[in-house]
Design a protein around this motif. Structure first.
Motif, PDB file in Angstrom:
ATOM      1  N   HIS A   4      11.915   8.347   5.518  1.00  0.00           N
ATOM      2  CA  HIS A   4      11.918   7.486   4.330  1.00  0.00           C
ATOM      3  C   HIS A   4      13.079   7.833   3.402  1.00  0.00           C
ATOM      4  CE1 HIS A   4       7.433   6.563   4.963  1.00  0.00           C
ATOM      5  NE2 HIS A   4       8.118   5.472   5.228  1.00  0.00           N
ATOM      6  N   LEU A   5      13.294   9.124   3.176  1.00  0.00           N
ATOM      7  CA  LEU A   5      14.408   9.554   2.330  1.00  0.00           C
ATOM      8  C   LEU A   5      15.737   9.128   2.943  1.00  0.00           C
ATOM      9  CD1 LEU A   5      15.566  11.118  -0.089  1.00  0.00           C
ATOM     10  CD2 LEU A   5      15.467  13.183   1.343  1.00  0.00           C
TER      11      LEU A   5
ATOM     12  N   ARG B 137      16.311   5.397   2.479  1.00  0.00           N
ATOM     13  CA  ARG B 137      16.647   5.092   1.080  1.00  0.00           C
ATOM     14  C   ARG B 137      18.078   5.499   0.754  1.00  0.00           C
ATOM     15  NH1 ARG B 137      12.377   8.365  -0.685  1.00  0.00           N
ATOM     16  NH2 ARG B 137      13.780   9.146  -2.292  1.00  0.00           N
TER      17      ARG B 137
ATOM     18  N   LEU C 145      16.696   3.691  -6.173  1.00  0.00           N
ATOM     19  CA  LEU C 145      16.196   3.733  -4.796  1.00  0.00           C
ATOM     20  C   LEU C 145      16.378   5.116  -4.193  1.00  0.00           C
ATOM     21  CD1 LEU C 145      14.950   2.047  -2.481  1.00  0.00           C
ATOM     22  CD2 LEU C 145      17.297   1.624  -1.712  1.00  0.00           C
TER      23      LEU C 145
ATOM     24  N   GLY D 257      13.939   7.423  -5.552  1.00  0.00           N
ATOM     25  CA  GLY D 257      12.562   7.016  -5.341  1.00  0.00           C
ATOM     26  C   GLY D 257      11.860   6.765  -6.658  1.00  0.00           C
TER      27      GLY D 257
ATOM     28  N   GLY E 275      10.591   2.811  -6.733  1.00  0.00           N
ATOM     29  CA  GLY E 275      11.139   2.616  -5.392  1.00  0.00           C
ATOM     30  C   GLY E 275      10.895   1.244  -4.806  1.00  0.00           C
TER      31      GLY E 275
ATOM     32  N   PRO F 297      11.104   0.829   2.333  1.00  0.00           N
ATOM     33  CA  PRO F 297      10.567   1.264   1.036  1.00  0.00           C
ATOM     34  C   PRO F 297       9.836   0.147   0.286  1.00  0.00           C
ATOM     35  CG  PRO F 297      12.954   1.089   0.932  1.00  0.00           C
ATOM     36  CD  PRO F 297      12.562   0.884   2.362  1.00  0.00           C
TER      37      PRO F 297
ATOM     38  N   PRO G   8       8.410   4.462  -1.366  1.00  0.00           N
ATOM     39  CA  PRO G   8       9.567   5.336  -1.143  1.00  0.00           C
ATOM     40  C   PRO G   8       9.267   6.608  -0.364  1.00  0.00           C
ATOM     41  CG  PRO G   8       8.830   5.515  -3.399  1.00  0.00           C
ATOM     42  CD  PRO G   8       8.008   4.441  -2.763  1.00  0.00           C
TER      43      PRO G   8
ATOM     44  N   SER H 268      10.021  11.608  -3.270  1.00  0.00           N
ATOM     45  CA  SER H 268      10.438  10.619  -4.270  1.00  0.00           C
ATOM     46  C   SER H 268       9.816  10.959  -5.616  1.00  0.00           C
ATOM     47  CB  SER H 268      10.003   9.216  -3.846  1.00  0.00           C
ATOM     48  OG  SER H 268       8.604   9.083  -3.891  1.00  0.00           O
TER      49      SER H 268
ATOM     50  N   ASP I 141       8.520   8.685  -7.518  1.00  0.00           N
ATOM     51  CA  ASP I 141       7.281   7.899  -7.570  1.00  0.00           C
ATOM     52  C   ASP I 141       6.101   8.702  -7.030  1.00  0.00           C
ATOM     53  OD1 ASP I 141       8.680   5.766  -8.597  1.00  0.00           O
ATOM     54  OD2 ASP I 141       8.549   4.524  -6.792  1.00  0.00           O
ATOM     55  N   TYR I 142       6.293   9.371  -5.907  1.00  0.00           N
ATOM     56  CA  TYR I 142       5.223  10.162  -5.308  1.00  0.00           C
ATOM     57  C   TYR I 142       4.825  11.306  -6.235  1.00  0.00           C
ATOM     58  CZ  TYR I 142       2.548  12.869  -1.920  1.00  0.00           C
ATOM     59  OH  TYR I 142       1.552  13.564  -1.282  1.00  0.00           O
TER      60      TYR I 142
END
Length: 150
Positions: free
Chosen positions: A26-27, A30, A84, A87, A90, A129, A134, A138, A140-141
Motif C-alpha cells: 500500500h505504501l 501511494r 497521498l 496517507g 488518503g 488507496p 491508505p 499512514s 490515517d491509520y
C-alpha cells in the motif's frame, strides 16, 4: 486428511506472509503514484508561462478559463500527492487524483496511445488507496487507531 485440507495447510504460511506485505505494498503504491503527479506539478512550476500556454492551446478543461485551470491543476498536482504519500486523508486524496487523472485524459484530445495507457495505469493504482484506504503505514491509520480507538 483430504487434498483440500493438505493444500490449505501448506498455503496458510504463504498467505500469512503475503498478508504481512500488504502495508508495504500500500505504501509503495501511494508513493509511486504520488511521485508521478508531484513531478508533473514541479515541471509546471518550472516554466509557468509554458504551463499557461499549454492550458490555453493544448488542454481544453471544461468550464474553466485556461489560467484558472493551470493554477488549479498545478495546485492539485502539488498538494494531493503529498497527502497521498503521507496517507493523510488518503481516500479523499486518491479520489481527487483519480478524478484529476480522468480530467487530464478528457482535456487533452491529442493524448497518444502510450500516454493513455499511463493514465489508465495510474487510475488503476489510485483505486487501491481509494477503495482499500491508505493502509497501516499512514497517518490515517495512526489517527484512527490511536485517537479514534478503531
Amino acid at each position: 486428511m483430504t487434498l483440500v485440507q493438505r493444500t490449505a495447510r501448506w498455503l496458510a504460511p504463504v498467505i500469512k506472509g503475503l498478508d504481512s506485505l500488504q502495508p508495504l505494498i500500500h505504501l509503495g503504491v501511494r508513493l509511486w503514484v504520488a511521485d508521478v503527479f508531484w513531478k508533473s506539478g514541479v515541471e509546471s512550476l518550472k516554466d509557468w508561462e509554458m504551463t499557461v500556454d499549454l492550458f490555453t492551446h493544448e488542454f481544453h478543461v471544461p468550464l474553466l478559463a485556461p489560467y484558472a485551470a493551470a493554477v488549479l491543476g498545478t495546485g492539485v498536482e502539488l498538494i494531493f500527492p503529498v497527502f497521498l504519500a503521507l496517507g493523510l486523508a488518503g481516500r479523499f486524496s486518491a479520489g481527487v487524483l483519480f478524478i484529476f487523472n480522468i480530467m487530464a485524459v478528457i482535456s487533452y484530445p491529442a493524448l497518444n496511445e502510450v500516454g493513455l495507457k499511463d493514465h489508465v495505469y495510474w487510475g488503476i493504482l489510485l483505486l487501491i488507496p481509494l477503495l482499500h484506504g491508505p493502509g497501516k503505514i499512514s497517518i490515517d491509520y495512526f489517527i484512527r487507531r490511536h485517537w479514534m480507538g478503531k
